[in-house]
Design a protein around this motif. Structure first.
Motif, short mmCIF file in Angstrom:
data_model
loop_
_atom_site.label_atom_id
_atom_site.label_comp_id
_atom_site.label_asym_id
_atom_site.label_seq_id
_atom_site.Cartn_x
_atom_site.Cartn_y
_atom_site.Cartn_z
N ALA A 204 11.43 9.19 7.48
CA ALA A 204 11.72 8.54 7.01
C ALA A 204 10.08 7.34 6.17
CB ALA A 204 11.87 6.88 8.96
N ASN A 205 9.11 7.80 6.82
CA ASN A 205 8.18 7.56 5.77
C ASN A 205 8.05 7.68 4.80
OD1 ASN A 205 7.08 6.09 8.37
ND2 ASN A 205 5.88 8.12 8.33
N ALA A 206 8.53 8.53 4.37
CA ALA A 206 8.61 8.75 2.89
C ALA A 206 9.97 8.05 2.25
CB ALA A 206 9.65 10.49 2.54
N ARG A 207 10.35 7.50 2.74
CA ARG A 207 11.16 5.91 2.05
C ARG A 207 10.75 5.10 1.63
NH1 ARG A 207 15.23 8.13 5.83
NH2 ARG A 207 14.76 6.32 7.50
N ASN A 208 8.97 5.12 2.30
CA ASN A 208 8.32 3.63 1.88
C ASN A 208 6.91 3.99 0.65
OD1 ASN A 208 6.50 1.99 2.00
ND2 ASN A 208 6.50 1.37 4.15
N PRO A 209 7.63 3.76 -0.07
CA PRO A 209 6.88 4.37 -1.45
C PRO A 209 5.15 4.07 -1.70
CG PRO A 209 7.97 2.50 -2.14
CD PRO A 209 8.52 2.86 -1.11
N ASP A 210 4.88 2.73 -0.51
CA ASP A 210 3.23 2.44 -0.18
C ASP A 210 2.66 4.05 0.65
OD1 ASP A 210 3.23 0.63 -2.22
OD2 ASP A 210 3.73 -0.77 0.12
N VAL A 211 3.66 4.54 1.52
CA VAL A 211 2.91 5.17 2.49
C VAL A 211 2.91 6.50 1.86
CG1 VAL A 211 3.39 6.55 4.46
CG2 VAL A 211 4.37 3.99 4.43
N THR A 212 3.58 6.83 0.73
CA THR A 212 3.89 7.97 -0.10
C THR A 212 2.89 7.84 -0.88
OG1 THR A 212 5.70 8.35 0.32
CG2 THR A 212 5.16 9.84 -1.09
N THR A 213 2.18 6.81 -1.78
CA THR A 213 1.27 6.73 -2.76
C THR A 213 0.05 7.21 -1.59
OG1 THR A 213 2.37 5.25 -4.17
CG2 THR A 213 0.17 5.20 -4.02
N LEU B 251 -3.31 -3.92 2.27
CA LEU B 251 -3.48 -2.28 3.38
C LEU B 251 -3.29 -3.14 4.75
CD1 LEU B 251 -7.16 -0.12 1.89
CD2 LEU B 251 -4.32 0.33 2.37
N SER B 252 -1.74 -3.46 5.71
CA SER B 252 -2.24 -4.01 6.23
C SER B 252 -1.83 -2.94 7.58
CB SER B 252 -0.43 -4.26 6.26
OG SER B 252 0.61 -4.19 6.53
N ASN B 253 -2.00 -3.92 8.83
CA ASN B 253 -2.02 -3.03 9.79
C ASN B 253 -0.04 -1.87 10.33
OD1 ASN B 253 -3.76 -5.18 11.81
ND2 ASN B 253 -4.28 -3.28 11.33
N ASP B 254 0.27 -2.17 9.86
CA ASP B 254 1.96 -1.45 10.05
C ASP B 254 1.80 -0.13 8.88
OD1 ASP B 254 4.88 -1.38 10.98
OD2 ASP B 254 4.86 -1.82 8.15
N LEU B 255 1.06 -0.15 7.26
CA LEU B 255 0.96 0.36 6.44
C LEU B 255 0.09 1.86 7.09
CD1 LEU B 255 1.97 1.46 3.81
CD2 LEU B 255 -0.42 0.77 2.86
N ILE B 256 -1.47 1.21 7.76
CA ILE B 256 -2.16 2.17 8.16
C ILE B 256 -0.77 3.06 9.20
CG2 ILE B 256 -4.44 2.10 9.00
CD1 ILE B 256 -3.79 1.11 6.30
N ASP B 257 -0.75 2.49 10.01
CA ASP B 257 -0.59 3.25 11.26
C ASP B 257 0.93 4.61 10.97
OD1 ASP B 257 -1.19 1.42 12.88
OD2 ASP B 257 0.14 0.50 13.85
N GLN B 258 1.95 3.78 9.47
CA GLN B 258 2.55 4.73 8.88
C GLN B 258 2.04 6.03 8.37
OE1 GLN B 258 6.68 3.20 7.25
NE2 GLN B 258 6.01 0.66 7.51
#
Length: 498
Positions: free
Chosen positions: A42-51, A76-83
């Motif tokens: 699921a996280n892999a679908r978020n390009p920012d998480v992968t980057t 860098l949001s809290n949700d992004l850091i969590d993911q």
């Protein structure tokens, strides 16, 4: 119409299958692993998480990482850091590089990590035995907001410590939390007992309970922890009596623990008496109660009676879930009646339940012990294409070992590509078997490709696998590949050397 699964080739299985009945705790652990693997996909679908993830694992220094993060211009949001931290956790990526990222974000003006981020970071550090850094993070949590250190936090830290340290050291670490927790009460004590029961033994949990129980006031949760997972009926009954002596009223979980231990010990008569007592107390059995009973019936060689329990559950308005069907299918697998097991899977689909990785692993285990490559590969294709079910690490290990035994390199590589593409299973565990196969077969190109794929995913190959591939590179004078291998592996050495 549900696809008939029982049309797989009929075989006579002459090998002796091992007992497949697992405690409910093991089933829940398998589901947890699968959930983690689904999270990666699921996280892999978020390009920012992968980057961000790639920046963390590929940066050779903290300065380089900060520069890449700044140039990415990703907020860098809290949700992004969590993911991102969740991705690191389930990908087993470099812990110290992740800590550098965690600290960098923490120093940004106006930014505060969430409790989830702190707990995940503690898990990542503890798993890699970075206990000095773990206590440093805990002190920071205490300074910023003492409420962040919860019983869950205590359990995460103690769980990692208990894996590699003695019971005495684990208890000493628990006592250190007294200076960190605002409410160092029975909930923290319960976290310690749960940790010991999961990471050490029920006997260790029992001994620590008796040594510390006078400092805390045991409650219902305390006894439910102490009652779960016992192999000994006598021990479980002893705790149940102590619970009654303290006037603590049992609940559904308590009774389920007793049913489970009776069923594991083939004492079905006592299990039925617990069912009767529950009805007297107007506490009604749930699918966990019946799943234990189904497993117990399988252990005494009565898979057909266990199947009848599924019907009885529905009649009583307690509809069986996937775990109940898995327990019933497991019984038929133990009895080497795979046709009946596949019929149950058909029934499971017809009532609207999807088979999960645990369901398929029951059959993969049988095919593995029967050395049945044909049916294993057929079921794997069906699992992916018809049911869209992601395999887990156990699935992958059954299949790759079967490939190794049969010399089926092609299917082994297909499995590997699926793992890389869809993010399921442990690349590190599977790679050891796969690299043996490839190197023995002289397929260095594929071995090199697979090795670099897993490094790019942030998973470190074992030293044995790297050595085998390196030796073949040296023998074939692949100087460019050797340099690339050294460069890629230095990513992991950077984290170790800090």
């Amino acid at each position: 119409m549900a696809l008939k699964l029982s049309n797989l080739s009929k075989l006579n299985y002459h090998c002796l299958f091992p007992r497949l009945y697992l405690p409910l705790k093991s089933l829940s652990s398998l589901v947890q692993n699968l959930n983690g693997e689904l999270n990666i996909a699921a996280n892999a679908r978020n390009p920012d998480v992968t980057t961000i993830f790639q920046i963390i694992i590929n940066s050779p220094s903290p300065e380089s990482m900060i520069k890449c993060l700044d140039s990415s211009q990703i907020p860098l949001s809290n949700d992004l850091i969590d993911q991102v931290l969740k991705r690191v956790r389930f990908s087993h990526a470099n812990p110290l590089k992740t800590l550098e990222f965690f600290d960098f974000v923490d120093k940004k003006k106006g930014f505060y990590h969430t409790q989830y981020s702190y707990d995940t970071m503690l898990y990542i550090l503890g798993r890699s035995r970075k206990f000095e850094e773990t206590w440093r993070i805990l002190k920071e949590m205490r300074r910023k907001d003492p409420a962040f250190i919860t019983p869950k936090t205590v359990m995460i830290v103690l769980g990692r410590i208990a894996k590699v340290c003695s019971v005495r050291q684990t208890v000493e670490s628990f006592k250190m939390f007294k200076r960190l927790c605002t409410n160092f009460d029975v909930s923290c004590f319960n976290a310690l007992l749960r940790t010991l029961s999961q990471e050490k033994s029920m006997s260790d949990a029992r001994n620590v309970y008796h040594s510390l129980k006078h400092e805390f006031k045991p409650n219902l949760i305390t006894f439910n922890i102490l009652l779960s997972g016992w192999k000994s009926v006598e021990e479980a009954e002893s705790f149940f009596k102590e619970m009654q002596d303290l006037k603590i009223k049992p609940d559904l979980v308590t009774y389920n623990c007793l049913i489970d231990v009776y069923c594991k010990n083939r004492q079905l008569e006592k299990a039925h008496k617990v069912f009767d007592e529950m009805h007297e107390q107007e506490i009604y059995p749930d699918f966990i109660s019946y799943t234990s009973l189904i497993g117990g019936l399988g252990l005494i060689g009565q898979p057909d009676k266990a199947r009848a329990v599924l019907k009885e559950m529905r009649e009583l308005g307690c509809y069986p879930d996937a775990a109940a069907y898995n327990a019933a299918m497991r019984n038929f697998c133990i009895a080497k009646r795979l046709g009946d097991a596949f019929d149950l899977m058909d029934e499971m689909i017809q009532v609207g339940l999807e088979p999960n990785a645990t369901s398929f692993n029951l059959f993969f285990r049988c095919f593995y012990w029967a050395n049945d490559m044909i049916n294993a590969s057929s079921l794997y294709q069906r699992m992916k294409t018809v049911h869209g079910c992601l395999p887990n690490t156990q699935t992958c290990m059954f299949l790759i070992r079967l490939c190794r035994r049969n010399g089926d390199v092609g299917f082994g590589l297909e499995l590997w590509e699926d793992m890389v593409l869809n993010g399921f299973g442990s690349l590190t565990l599977v790679s050891d078997v796969l690299f043996d196969m490839l190197c023995d077969d002289g397929r260095l190109d594929e071995a090199e490709k697979c090795l670099f794929q897993m490094v790019e995913k942030g998973q470190r190959p074992s030293s044995v696998s790297v050595k085998r591939v390196r030796v073949l590179m040296e023998l074939t004078k692949r100087h460019e590949s050797l340099y690339k291998l050294h460069e890629r592996m230095s990513i992991f050495e950077h984290g170790r050397g800090k």
